[in-house]
Design a protein around this motif. Structure first.
Motif, PDB file in Angstrom:
ATOM      1  N   UNK A 641       0.848  -1.186   0.000  1.00  0.00           N
ATOM      2  CA  UNK A 641       0.000   0.000   0.000  1.00  0.00           C
ATOM      3  C   UNK A 641       0.888   1.243   0.000  1.00  0.00           C
ATOM      4  N   UNK A 642       0.682   2.114  -0.974  1.00  0.00           N
ATOM      5  CA  UNK A 642       1.455   3.346  -1.072  1.00  0.00           C
ATOM      6  C   UNK A 642       0.949   4.333  -0.014  1.00  0.00           C
ATOM      7  N   UNK A 643       1.789   4.611   0.979  1.00  0.00           N
ATOM      8  CA  UNK A 643       1.400   5.529   2.056  1.00  0.00           C
ATOM      9  C   UNK A 643       2.204   6.819   1.986  1.00  0.00           C
ATOM     10  N   UNK A 644       2.766   7.106   0.808  1.00  0.00           N
ATOM     11  CA  UNK A 644       3.582   8.314   0.680  1.00  0.00           C
ATOM     12  C   UNK A 644       2.799   9.564   1.058  1.00  0.00           C
ATOM     13  N   UNK A 645       1.519   9.602   0.666  1.00  0.00           N
ATOM     14  CA  UNK A 645       0.710  10.786   0.948  1.00  0.00           C
ATOM     15  C   UNK A 645       0.282  10.876   2.404  1.00  0.00           C
ATOM     16  N   UNK A 646       0.459   9.774   3.129  1.00  0.00           N
ATOM     17  CA  UNK A 646       0.086   9.797   4.549  1.00  0.00           C
ATOM     18  C   UNK A 646       1.149  10.485   5.402  1.00  0.00           C
ATOM     19  N   UNK A 647       2.356  10.540   4.879  1.00  0.00           N
ATOM     20  CA  UNK A 647       3.466  11.031   5.679  1.00  0.00           C
ATOM     21  C   UNK A 647       3.273  12.511   6.004  1.00  0.00           C
ATOM     22  N   UNK A 648       3.804  12.901   7.125  1.00  0.00           N
ATOM     23  CA  UNK A 648       3.702  14.293   7.557  1.00  0.00           C
ATOM     24  C   UNK A 648       4.451  15.206   6.593  1.00  0.00           C
ATOM     25  N   UNK A 649       4.027  16.463   6.473  1.00  0.00           N
ATOM     26  CA  UNK A 649       4.767  17.415   5.633  1.00  0.00           C
ATOM     27  C   UNK A 649       6.231  17.466   6.038  1.00  0.00           C
ATOM     28  N   UNK A 650       7.082  17.505   5.033  1.00  0.00           N
ATOM     29  CA  UNK A 650       8.512  17.596   5.304  1.00  0.00           C
ATOM     30  C   UNK A 650       9.211  16.264   5.369  1.00  0.00           C
ATOM     31  N   UNK A 651       8.455  15.160   5.257  1.00  0.00           N
ATOM     32  CA  UNK A 651       9.094  13.856   5.388  1.00  0.00           C
ATOM     33  C   UNK A 651      10.059  13.604   4.242  1.00  0.00           C
ATOM     34  N   UNK A 652       9.721  14.179   3.049  1.00  0.00           N
ATOM     35  CA  UNK A 652      10.583  13.963   1.903  1.00  0.00           C
ATOM     36  C   UNK A 652      11.852  14.794   1.983  1.00  0.00           C
ATOM     37  N   UNK A 653      11.966  15.641   2.979  1.00  0.00           N
ATOM     38  CA  UNK A 653      13.192  16.400   3.161  1.00  0.00           C
ATOM     39  C   UNK A 653      14.194  15.705   4.066  1.00  0.00           C
ATOM     40  N   UNK A 654      13.834  14.560   4.579  1.00  0.00           N
ATOM     41  CA  UNK A 654      14.745  13.856   5.483  1.00  0.00           C
ATOM     42  C   UNK A 654      15.923  13.267   4.718  1.00  0.00           C
ATOM     43  N   UNK A 655      17.102  13.275   5.310  1.00  0.00           N
ATOM     44  CA  UNK A 655      18.233  12.595   4.682  1.00  0.00           C
ATOM     45  C   UNK A 655      18.016  11.089   4.703  1.00  0.00           C
ATOM     46  N   UNK A 656      18.590  10.378   3.726  1.00  0.00           N
ATOM     47  CA  UNK A 656      18.384   8.933   3.638  1.00  0.00           C
ATOM     48  C   UNK A 656      19.059   8.179   4.769  1.00  0.00           C
ATOM     49  N   UNK A 755       8.695  25.026   2.259  1.00  0.00           N
ATOM     50  CA  UNK A 755       7.762  26.063   1.814  1.00  0.00           C
ATOM     51  C   UNK A 755       6.485  25.463   1.232  1.00  0.00           C
ATOM     52  N   UNK A 756       6.645  24.363   0.524  1.00  0.00           N
ATOM     53  CA  UNK A 756       5.489  23.716  -0.091  1.00  0.00           C
ATOM     54  C   UNK A 756       4.481  23.274   0.949  1.00  0.00           C
ATOM     55  N   UNK A 757       4.976  22.835   2.102  1.00  0.00           N
ATOM     56  CA  UNK A 757       4.079  22.371   3.156  1.00  0.00           C
ATOM     57  C   UNK A 757       3.685  23.477   4.123  1.00  0.00           C
ATOM     58  N   UNK A 758       4.048  24.689   3.760  1.00  0.00           N
ATOM     59  CA  UNK A 758       3.566  25.878   4.458  1.00  0.00           C
ATOM     60  C   UNK A 758       3.929  25.901   5.944  1.00  0.00           C
ATOM     61  N   UNK A 759       5.136  25.515   6.246  1.00  0.00           N
ATOM     62  CA  UNK A 759       5.627  25.730   7.593  1.00  0.00           C
ATOM     63  C   UNK A 759       5.793  27.235   7.810  1.00  0.00           C
TER      64      UNK A 759
END
Length: 825
Positions: A641-656, A755-759
């Protein structure tokens, strides 16, 4: 360790049933080394049962649970209830480890922090199987001197330390004496005859041993194919991870494991504490007490494992001390190069095993159904001709193998998920002619209900005879009984056309796979069904590329798309979940109530080869499973199940290098350690420094670094962490853009995500911007849409930055604006 509630509850009940007097429990706690905790729990708990429950939990947390069970069993003189718990939970983990010379209770203190005993049992069983690939190398069989360890990395290839091979390397007379001894299987069978070095094995012209401290030997036979306990010996796979990634995995400081061989003894498991990486290719560790003395008696050349049983290195680098080894990343490429540079007659076979275990290409099964016929007569002759002249030739050259019904089904033939009618990727049903066989019709209906590929054959209709209407709509192939082979090309075309993901069959928006796993050897599990979406998730193109393949091999491919530590944590958790299925006795103490195993670590495809999956986060859910004891297999279906959209804003900014887990990914991916993030290029240091100083006089904690434009001074990670761990970002923007600090790709991506997630953020428009209201025109490409609603504050009234009064007035206005924004959060 972390066990299920069933074990803890069962142990509590068993102890209370055996030790009925409180003083007996006191003595038990004393012998188990838990008396101080027990006294404390008794004094603060209203009931003995609650106090005992806390004691068991403390024993588990302190990694003393096995010791508590052992002491309770000993003091009770083998009480039945405690014996059942020990047999179900402790013995399956203890016995394989004892065969390797270690005690479960000793390893419990250092390993298995979050693993259950069931998972430890699976882990230990796998380690024992891997130990069969380890051998003792005797330069002179008549003498124990100079003996070392080696291990199979191919059917007839043994890897060892250079120091072990140096005495006979390039010396034919001495090499002819070398003996390589392997153990028998776990059942205690006699070991096979010792191997010798292959006389034709060429000396490597440019010895990699001088560079990485290893030697590669070729045997006179394929020892990996020795069969014991019904299974081949097999060989070990070196880690394919690069130097830095492998070195990074050791930087955690976790203990490493290695299997050494000494004269007249089977492989022994040793523990290396606190490994330290040297030069990104070597590692040093603190050996067990007594290991240094024993190392000279066999440890050199031993395979070194991570706690996930990944072969990460080789013990004994040249003449170095025995507690030093070389990482697999420094060995594996050199082995490949060395084998390629030799003219071995079977070089391809020698190279391939370093990646995957030997296994013939598995063909997918195509189930062939036919009506029952008498032993003789026209009906039998027709049935045999359909199989011999039509069905078998139609599958020639395909990756399917036709399997007649009577060779594939059993008493579970109409049970969903278990029956071959559910699991095989393709079914061909020969309906024959009227009167229609009721069993065939039932099986055809069952297959249709499973919504999987089905091809129907029937005799050309006679006058007035027709198929049931539903079957007529399925485009049945009509057979001329006088020329059965005439339908061959039509059947071939249908076989090529019918596969998962095509035809009028149910589809799923989720990638899913079905697989079948032998209970006695999980490594031989194979995929029985999948859809095209799953194949793409695995980096393939079609479901046919996945069906019939070994799960272990293709799961490894999927895991390569994940960064560390996500990969190792994910694999560890999947092993635990599998253990919950394979060991149903986990529920014995819960009176057969189901124990729920949940997924905490998702698939994070940060390095996927296909753009559609790059950076996506998937939750693998085991939605169905059945243990089929009669066939010795477990069948399972997993959905992604793709839960990418469930993640909190900014999750894609985390280092690997970070770890994504549930439920943390639902929360904001930042911790507010600072009130403001205020990056600064040197040109802006004076007036931004003044703003920082005044903010701090108001009691605010400001992330502020001068020289953000120089990566050597301020790293990408420092900038990104400062951004996401601040309550608000104050971002200067001038005529030349945001600043040199933003030019770094990783930082730019993180800022855009923020900025995209409006912090909360505020742009400070610098004095060199001619039209402050058009400040967005100064931003780099890609910022227009995400800053439409951003607040900004022009600094045009600042005047000379050397004058304190205007600066103070401006900063006070900034502070008021910032505090107003805070109140709105």
């Amino acid at each position: 360790m972390k066990n299920d509630a069933a074990l803890l509850a069962g142990l509590n009940e068993a102890i209370r049933s055996v030790f009925r007097v409180e003083g007996d429990v006191d003595n038990l706690a004393f012998d188990a080394g838990l008396i101080d905790d027990w006294v404390n729990f008794k004094s603060t708990s209203s009931q003995l049962e609650l106090a005992l429950n806390r004691l068991i939990q403390r024993a588990e947390a302190n990694r003393m649970l096995v010791n508590l069970i052992d002491v309770a069993l000993e003091r009770s003189k083998g009480a039945a209830d405690l014996q059942v718990i020990s047999d179900h939970y402790v013995r399956p983990a203890r016995e394989p480890l004892e065969s390797l010379g270690v005690k479960l209770e000793d390893l419990e203190k250092f390993l298995f922090g979050d693993a259950s005993l069931a998972a430890v049992a699976a882990w230990a069983g796998r380690l024992v199987a891997m130990s069969r690939a380890v051998c003792l190398i005797r330069p002179d069989p008549a003498s124990p001197r100079g003996a070392g360890t080696g291990f199979l990395v191919g059917p007839d290839l043994v890897l060892t330390a250079w120091g072990v091979a140096a005495p006979f390397w390039g010396k034919d007379d001495l090499a002819a004496k070398v003996a390589l001894e392997f153990d028998g299987d776990a059942s205690g069978s006699s070991p096979p005859a010792a191997c010798r070095l292959k006389p034709a094995w060429p000396e490597l012209t440019s010895s990699p041993a001088d560079a990485a401290g290893f030697a590669l030997l070729q045997l006179d036979r394929r020892a990996a194919e020795d069969v014991g306990g019904g299974r081949p010996r097999n060989y070990l796979r070196l880690s394919e991870r690069g130097d830095r990634e492998l070195a990074g995995s050791l930087a955690k400081g976790e203990a490493v494991l290695y299997l050494r061989r000494g004269p007249a003894e089977p492989p022994r498991l040793m523990l290396g504490q606190s490994p330290q990486v040297e030069e990104d290719r070597y590692f040093r560790y603190a050996a067990d007490a007594g290991a240094d003395a024993a190392a000279a008696d066999g440890s050199a050349g031993a395979p070194c494992f991570s706690q996930a049983l990944e072969v990460i290195g080789l013990i004994g680098e040249g003449a170095a001390p025995p507690n030093r080894g070389v990482l697999a990343s420094a060995i594996e490429p050199l082995i490949r190069d060395a084998v390629r540079r030799t003219n071995m007659s079977s070089s391809a076979a020698a190279i391939a095993p370093l990646q995957t275990a030997p296994s013939p290409p598995a063909k997918k099964r195509a189930l062939f159904l036919q009506p029952a016929t008498p032993a003789k007569g026209l009906a039998r002759a027709r049935a045999e001709s359909v199989l011999a002249d039509l069905v078998r030739p139609a599958f020639e050259g395909t990756d399917y193998e036709p399997v007649p019904h009577n060779e594939a089904t059993g008493r579970d033939e109409l049970e969903p998920l278990v029956s071959p009618l559910s699991t095989v990727p393709l079914v061909i049903a020969d309906l024959g002619g009227p009167p229609w066989d009721p069993r065939i019709m039932m099986e055809v209906g069952f297959r249709i209900a499973n919504a999987k590929p089905l091809i129907l054959l029937t005799d050309a209709p006679a006058a007035g005879v027709a198929l049931p209407k539903m079957l007529e709509e399925l485009d049945v192939i009509r057979i001329d009984t006088n020329d059965i082979a005439a339908s061959l090309e039509e059947l071939r075309a249908r076989i090529a056309e019918y596969r998962p993901g095509t035809g009028d069959f149910w589809s799923s928006q989720y990638p899913y796979v079905d697989f079948q796993m032998p209970l006695d050897d999980p490594s031989q599990a194979v995929y029985t069904h999948a859809n095209d979406a799953a194949a793409r998730l695995y980096g393939l193109n079609r479901a046919d590329d996945l069906i019939g393949k070994r799960v272990e091999e293709y799961d490894d491919r999927l895991y390569q798309f994940m960064p560390e530590p996500q990969r190792s944590e994910f694999v560890d958790e999947q092993v635990l979940l599998l253990g919950a299925i394979l060991w149903p006795q986990r529920t014995v103490a819960a009176k057969n109530k189901a124990v729920t195993a949940s997924v905490r670590i998702p698939l994070w495809l940060a390095n996927h080869a296909k753009p559609e999956f790059q950076g996506r986060i998937y939750l693998p859910l085991l939605v169905q499973h059945k243990i089929q004891a009669s066939h010795g297999v477990v069948l399972m279906r997993s959905v992604f199940v793709d839960i990418s959209s469930w993640a909190a804003p900014g999750i894609d900014g985390r280092p690997t290098s970070s770890l994504l887990s549930l439920p943390e990914i639902f929360r904001r991916a930042r911790e507010c350690e600072h009130d403001f993030f205020l990056p600064c290029d040197p040109r802006d240091a004076q007036h931004l420094g003044a703003i920082r100083n005044l903010l701090e006089t108001y009691g605010c904690n400001v992330w502020f670094r001068q020289g953000c434009d120089v990566p050597g001074r301020v790293s990408d990670a420092d900038l990104i962490q400062g951004l996401y761990r601040s309550r608000m970002a104050v971002i200067p923007v001038g005529r030349e853009g945001v600043g040199a600090w933003e030019n770094r790709p990783a930082v730019r991506d993180a800022l855009k995500s923020y900025l995209k997630h409006k912090y909360p953020h505020l742009f400070l428009v610098q004095r060199d911007v001619e039209n402050p209201d058009a400040w967005r025109q100064c931003l780099p490409p890609g910022y227009d849409e995400i800053t439409t609603d951003s607040l900004y504050f022009p600094l045009e009234r600042l005047g000379d930055p050397q004058l304190p009064p205007p600066m103070s007035i401006l900063v006070e206005r900034v502070i008021r604006e910032v505090l107003r924004m805070f109140r709105q959060q």
